[in-house]
Write a protein that holds these residues in place. Sequence first.
Motif, PDB file in Angstrom:
ATOM      1  N   PHE A 272      35.278  22.496  -9.743  1.00  0.00           N
ATOM      2  CA  PHE A 272      36.690  22.460  -9.355  1.00  0.00           C
ATOM      3  C   PHE A 272      36.900  21.192  -8.546  1.00  0.00           C
ATOM      4  O   PHE A 272      36.112  20.878  -7.640  1.00  0.00           O
ATOM      5  N   HIS A 273      37.943  20.458  -8.875  1.00  0.00           N
ATOM      6  CA  HIS A 273      38.271  19.226  -8.149  1.00  0.00           C
ATOM      7  C   HIS A 273      39.746  19.231  -7.794  1.00  0.00           C
ATOM      8  O   HIS A 273      40.602  19.556  -8.626  1.00  0.00           O
ATOM      9  N   VAL A 285      38.773  17.717  -2.526  1.00  0.00           N
ATOM     10  CA  VAL A 285      37.900  18.889  -2.450  1.00  0.00           C
ATOM     11  C   VAL A 285      37.113  19.001  -3.748  1.00  0.00           C
ATOM     12  O   VAL A 285      37.695  18.932  -4.844  1.00  0.00           O
ATOM     13  N   ASP A 286      35.801  19.154  -3.635  1.00  0.00           N
ATOM     14  CA  ASP A 286      34.939  19.422  -4.790  1.00  0.00           C
ATOM     15  C   ASP A 286      34.172  20.713  -4.549  1.00  0.00           C
ATOM     16  O   ASP A 286      33.580  20.904  -3.480  1.00  0.00           O
ATOM     17  N   LEU A 287      34.186  21.575  -5.536  1.00  0.00           N
ATOM     18  CA  LEU A 287      33.417  22.818  -5.512  1.00  0.00           C
ATOM     19  C   LEU A 287      32.664  22.889  -6.834  1.00  0.00           C
ATOM     20  O   LEU A 287      33.266  22.736  -7.908  1.00  0.00           O
ATOM     21  N   ASN A 315      24.872  25.750  -5.515  1.00  0.00           N
ATOM     22  CA  ASN A 315      26.296  25.757  -5.206  1.00  0.00           C
ATOM     23  C   ASN A 315      26.581  24.688  -4.152  1.00  0.00           C
ATOM     24  O   ASN A 315      25.821  24.545  -3.186  1.00  0.00           O
ATOM     25  N   ARG A 316      27.694  23.957  -4.327  1.00  0.00           N
ATOM     26  CA  ARG A 316      28.080  22.913  -3.379  1.00  0.00           C
ATOM     27  C   ARG A 316      29.578  22.990  -3.087  1.00  0.00           C
ATOM     28  O   ARG A 316      30.387  23.243  -3.984  1.00  0.00           O
ATOM     29  N   PHE A 317      29.927  22.738  -1.837  1.00  0.00           N
ATOM     30  CA  PHE A 317      31.322  22.682  -1.399  1.00  0.00           C
ATOM     31  C   PHE A 317      31.485  21.433  -0.556  1.00  0.00           C
ATOM     32  O   PHE A 317      30.782  21.257   0.447  1.00  0.00           O
ATOM     33  N   GLY A 333      34.011  14.027   6.060  1.00  0.00           N
ATOM     34  CA  GLY A 333      33.795  15.099   5.111  1.00  0.00           C
ATOM     35  C   GLY A 333      32.717  16.059   5.556  1.00  0.00           C
ATOM     36  O   GLY A 333      31.954  15.800   6.491  1.00  0.00           O
ATOM     37  N   VAL A 334      32.678  17.187   4.870  1.00  0.00           N
ATOM     38  CA  VAL A 334      31.687  18.235   5.091  1.00  0.00           C
ATOM     39  C   VAL A 334      31.002  18.514   3.767  1.00  0.00           C
ATOM     40  O   VAL A 334      31.656  18.561   2.714  1.00  0.00           O
ATOM     41  N   ASP A 335      29.693  18.673   3.793  1.00  0.00           N
ATOM     42  CA  ASP A 335      28.922  19.060   2.602  1.00  0.00           C
ATOM     43  C   ASP A 335      28.133  20.323   2.926  1.00  0.00           C
ATOM     44  O   ASP A 335      27.332  20.336   3.866  1.00  0.00           O
ATOM     45  N   ILE A 336      28.358  21.373   2.144  1.00  0.00           N
ATOM     46  CA  ILE A 336      27.638  22.630   2.301  1.00  0.00           C
ATOM     47  C   ILE A 336      26.988  22.959   0.962  1.00  0.00           C
ATOM     48  O   ILE A 336      27.665  22.950  -0.080  1.00  0.00           O
TER      49      ILE A 336
END
Length: 650
Positions: A272-273, A285-287, A315-317, A333-336
């Motif tokens: 998802f972008h 946002v990238d998921l 999985n990445r958010f 940004g945040v990377d999880i």
Amino acid sequence: MHPRLTSLSAAMMLASLATSAFAAEQTQTLVVTANRLPAAAADQPVNISVISREDIERSAASNLIALLEGVVGVTVRNSDGTDNGSIDLRGFGITAASNTLILLDGIKLNDNDLSSPKLSGMALDRLERIEIVRGGAVAWGGGSTGGVINLITRQGPGGSVSLRAGSHQSRELFAGAGFGTQLTLRLDGYHQESDGFRRNSAHKTNAGSATLGWQEGDTRLSLGLARDEHENRFAGPRAVNPATGSNEFVTDPWGSSNLADHGDIDNTRYTFHGEGKLGQARWVVDLSRREKDQDSYFEDAYDGISQARNEIRENRFSPRAAYDFGALDLAAGVDISRSVANGSSSYTSPFYNSSGTSTSVQQTRAFWLDGGYAVAVGTRITLGARTERAEQTLHSSGLLTSDRKSSPLALQLGLRHVLSPELSLYARLGKSYRLPNADELAFSSDLRTQTSRDLEAGLDARLPLGKLRVSLFNLRLNDEIAFQPHVNGFGANINLQPTLRRGLEADWSYQAGSLSLGANLAWQDAEFRSGIYAGHNVAGKQVPLVPKLQGNLQVGWAFSEATRLSASLHGVGDSRLDNDQDNTGAKLAGYGTVNLKLSHQLGDLQLALSGQNLADKRYATYGIKSTTASNYNLYPMPGRRWFASAAYHF
């Protein structure tokens, strides 16, 4: 004498001498890879290469790997003879896949293991452009010390259908099209198969993707699904034994060490972008979720059978935003992420049987900030930092064998200065890192995080005859994670004593009417600064699989509006074989290959004939030495090959 790259003085001297000779304009190319948000390439204090759609179409390359190896400083290694390979930036050798990030539309393709991303499922017709950023990046974090390569796919209306066939019963089919303007749909499909140029080297790839999008003004949302499937037969190495004079690489290069070995890999990606603007702020946002299933089967000389299956779920958010304050701009940004790898393996033979399972879990949470400030007209300073919290656990056959936590830090300070409309300089200081992956932790649970102190300087200019980019780099690594064959009896992945990467890269291009010329050269020195392992002193020795010299020459001539001839020469110097940290064995020989493509446009139909390795050079890009004797194994690359293709664009 090799240049010393321990300061910025060499680059500054070169720039000052060149100022009066260069005349040109600044490029306004927009890139998204440097800080993960659109920015002018000319403002970034990093070494960026952009391969445009036009560059791809004009290239003599027949696949993505061949296209990338024509870029300055890119080294490609291949051990299976397919259109895949390990991509190396800045000379990391066998660990290249863990130090160079490969992205697809900004989504990481690297897995939490030692394998390289499979790129044979990426048809050149699917790509809009490729962005290559060299050196560690705070926006991307671990594994980017060598650099980042972002494959950006085509979007928007229109499409193409292409067919290609050639040597070794190779055949390819690609079809892709985009529909709509506000509500959009993009569909792509690709099939490639070949009997292979060696016995038991047949391979097949099927890939497909669908992207549903919506756009209103500056706001864009999209959902994507992609899958690629790879089936490969493995011909194995050709054995060379100097003591007996046996050399299968010469006497039987197209043979196979085993006719039963094979494997397959299936990759599935859900994405998802979203992106848009709120006043002077831009948000993205990238998921994503990636699933990888890999199976392998090997037989040995003792009637033994090795089988393995690996499943990776990741999985990445990644939300991020940027704000333009005028002279100051900020991006954050945040990377999880969470990655789970389950593996099982077995070995059966008349003499010995074994089996085992493993489960690796890696969870990371990172925050990064990157800012740029125009201190004066033509002078821009950037400052960035990234902090990450990583938790990694490994269970082997049900038992907890590794439980590590780390908090690595990345930093970056950069300067871009325009001396005149003709010439700009850049310099960058940074600190980068990489985490040990699941494969490395399996037998070495106490590995520390690898770190590197990075220094780079360069210039971008336009000569009276073309454009020129020159860069110098120096990477001083501590706790580099690599396999050392002389420890623990059979070797192990360990944290090395300090190591070094340094080099010079020069890239020149020229366009004059129907004639285009290009040349690039890279000198790189990868060495062990110190280290004694099981009595083997490697201080001052070269890191295996890193050639000191490599370069490319490219020529294109459009001798009519519809017909174009493209040619390229790719040259690579010799290097040390894998496992030869002592630098005592035979070398992996250097080589040169020549590629040629003749294309003709008939309206919307393009016809092409191409030849690869026209001189029929016999060479290998990967070889490995025995740790107990002088014998070694080589993995041959294809000889001369011909391809014919037809593509229709609409």
